[in-house]
Every structure is written in C-alpha cells, then in structure tokens.
Design an enzyme around this catalytic site. Sequence first.
Site, PDB file in Angstrom:
ATOM      1  N   LYS A   7     -29.515 -28.626 -55.102  1.00 14.07           N
ATOM      2  CA  LYS A   7     -28.910 -29.626 -54.178  1.00 14.07           C
ATOM      3  C   LYS A   7     -28.924 -29.217 -52.667  1.00 14.07           C
ATOM      4  CE  LYS A   7     -23.484 -29.364 -56.026  1.00 14.07           C
ATOM      5  NZ  LYS A   7     -23.501 -31.181 -55.279  1.00 14.07           N
TER       6      LYS A   7
HETATM    7  N1  PMP Z   1     -25.183 -35.857 -59.625  1.00  9.01           N
HETATM    8  C1  PMP Z   1     -25.142 -35.456 -58.427  1.00  9.01           C
HETATM    9  C2  PMP Z   1     -26.164 -36.037 -56.952  1.00  9.01           C
HETATM   10  C3  PMP Z   1     -24.351 -34.716 -57.787  1.00  9.01           C
HETATM   11  O1  PMP Z   1     -23.915 -34.710 -56.639  1.00  9.01           O
HETATM   12  C4  PMP Z   1     -23.171 -34.013 -58.971  1.00  9.01           C
HETATM   13  C5  PMP Z   1     -22.319 -33.010 -58.795  1.00  9.01           C
HETATM   14  N2  PMP Z   1     -22.994 -31.685 -58.565  1.00  9.01           N
HETATM   15  C6  PMP Z   1     -23.674 -34.448 -60.076  1.00  9.01           C
HETATM   16  C7  PMP Z   1     -24.645 -35.070 -60.464  1.00  9.01           C
HETATM   17  C8  PMP Z   1     -23.010 -33.361 -61.661  1.00  9.01           C
HETATM   18  O2  PMP Z   1     -23.363 -32.324 -61.293  1.00  9.01           O
HETATM   19  P1  PMP Z   1     -22.397 -31.231 -61.999  1.00  9.01           P
HETATM   20  O3  PMP Z   1     -22.247 -31.252 -63.500  1.00  9.01           O
HETATM   21  O4  PMP Z   1     -23.370 -29.832 -61.522  1.00  9.01           O
HETATM   22  O5  PMP Z   1     -21.071 -30.879 -60.883  1.00  9.01           O
END
Ligand code: PMP
Length: 307
Positions: A158
Amino acid sequence: MANERAGLKVWLDGKYLDYNEARVPILTHSLQYGSGIFEGIRAYETDKGAAIFRLDEHIKRLANSMKIYSMKLTYSEAQIKKAIVGTVKINRLSSCYIRPFAFINDDKIGLSAYGKRVSLYIAAVPFGKYFAGAAKGIRCKIASWDRINSNILPVEAKASGNYLNSVITNTEARMAGFDEAILLSYDGYVAEGPGENIFIVRDNKLLTPNNSSDILLGVTRDSVMKLAEDIGIEVVERLLHKEELYTADEVFFAGTAAELTPIINIDGIVIGKGKIGPVTKILSQAYDDVVHGKKEEFMNWLTYVKV
Ligand code: PMP
C-alpha cells in the site's frame, strides 16, 4: 481544510503535535516521488466505546509494505499499535478514519531512498460515508487505464505511488459523470476499484478476483469472505471476466473507507434489478454488526480504545 482539522493531535515520530504544527519540508522525498507507505483504518462506536477494526491486520500490511520497499520499520508493531490507539484516544474520537503514513523524511534532491531516514505519522479524523450515494448504490465506469501489475510495481504494497493509478482512473470516471472507476488487470480480468476490492453475486454465490488479479489484498475483502462463510454463502476467488460484472445479480465494493457499497450500474448497464440486492444487504448488515461490536464470534477483530 486546515481549520477544520485545528484542535486535532497528530502522532509524529513519538510525539503528539497539533495538526497544524505537524509539518515536513516541501521537498520531502515522499512528497516528490510517492515513496510513502500508508494504511487506512477505521474505528467505530460500540457499547464499550470506540473500537478499531482489525488493527493487527492493518499494522501487518503496513510492516509488509515497508519491507517490500526496504524501508526500515523504526517502531515495533506493538509500539505502532499503542500509538494508533493513543491517537484515537487523545482526540476523543469514536467513529473515525486513521491514517498511519511512513515516509522518507529527507529533503535532499535525489530519488535514492536507500538508507534514508524513515518517519511515521498517525492522523485520525472524524469520518462518515466515503460515497455520498452509498445507500442507494453507485454508478461505475470501467477504466481505460489498466491496474498496475506486479511486473511494474508491487501491487500488494500500500504505497503512495500506486495511487496515481487510482487517482487517474477515479478522475476519468468522475469526469464522465460516474461515481467511481473499476480497473481491469493488464491481462484483462477484473481487478478492483481505485480504493476498493470488488465482489459479484451470481446465483447466491459470492465471487471475487483472486490474488492473480493484481489486487491489493484488502482487510475488508477478507472480512467479507469470512462473514459470508459464517452465514453459509459460498465464496469463490478466481479470475473474473469484465462481462461477468455486467451480467451479475449484484456487484459491490468492499474497503475500509467504502465499507460495502452496492454498484447498481456499470458503463450504463443496469446491474441486476438496479438496486441494492439481497446478498449485499445481508453482508452489509453483518459487517455493520461486526464493526459495532454486535457479533460475539468476531469480537477478536476489535481493539477497544478505552482499556
Ligand atoms: N484496493 C485498493 C487499491 C485500496 O486502496 C483499498 C483500500 N485500502 C482496498 C482495495 C481495500 O482494502 P482494505 O479493505 O484493507 O481497506
């Protein structure tokens, strides 16, 4: 915006500072080159005060993202956890969005991050719905840009730089009058939204792109799959064709910010009955119950702030 945040405290490298006092030089590496690593976490109000949802999993992903980029974790995972809980507590927040951000704290000109100082801040801000139209369902556009793939950048990290792929596709969708984009992988399969994982419902089964679809492995995605299994809904992770979106009974996004957001129209094609579907409704309710501490068997996903 700065005034709206006035009064909030931010944790920066071990100290709580006023939001407006927490500053970095404008030439900071991570501002120039997108070399930040971050998380997005939510806390919700429960009967026992604020609780942070799946904090350990978010901290693990932060640590792994940093490892991929050889950014040295300055604090232990336990210290980060304590600082995140402390940031929610000191700001007396209940429902909020928490943003830990690890960055190259160096303002020399030059892109090398190797051996440079890594700093961490943690901000927490009041937060409501991510999509204004979430209750009724949103309209999406398949992006003309592919989702970055792991030959080019580590999609499981991320990292800020990855989000240019998100920003350009979201902008494209918004300019065309849609609420959000859906990205396909380089191979042409369904990947995810700019900041959300995606699920489809077909014949009461739940399907979602697998790990070969160049997605960020979302914590909400994992929660939805586990909740579905608990409820008795079959879950299939596999490559999904774009046309499977159009012909699905239901489609929804899942993400920390987006929570579960129904998608009722893609590229002008009405999905299912064009309104929030029954399986989405059941899963949304289950998710809502869990984050608010109303499901005994999932209490271990919550970190209470006042203990
Ligand atoms: N995909 C992307 C590209 C994201 O930025 C996010 C948000 N973090 C998600 C999926 C969903 O991840 P999460 O459920 O961990 O927030």
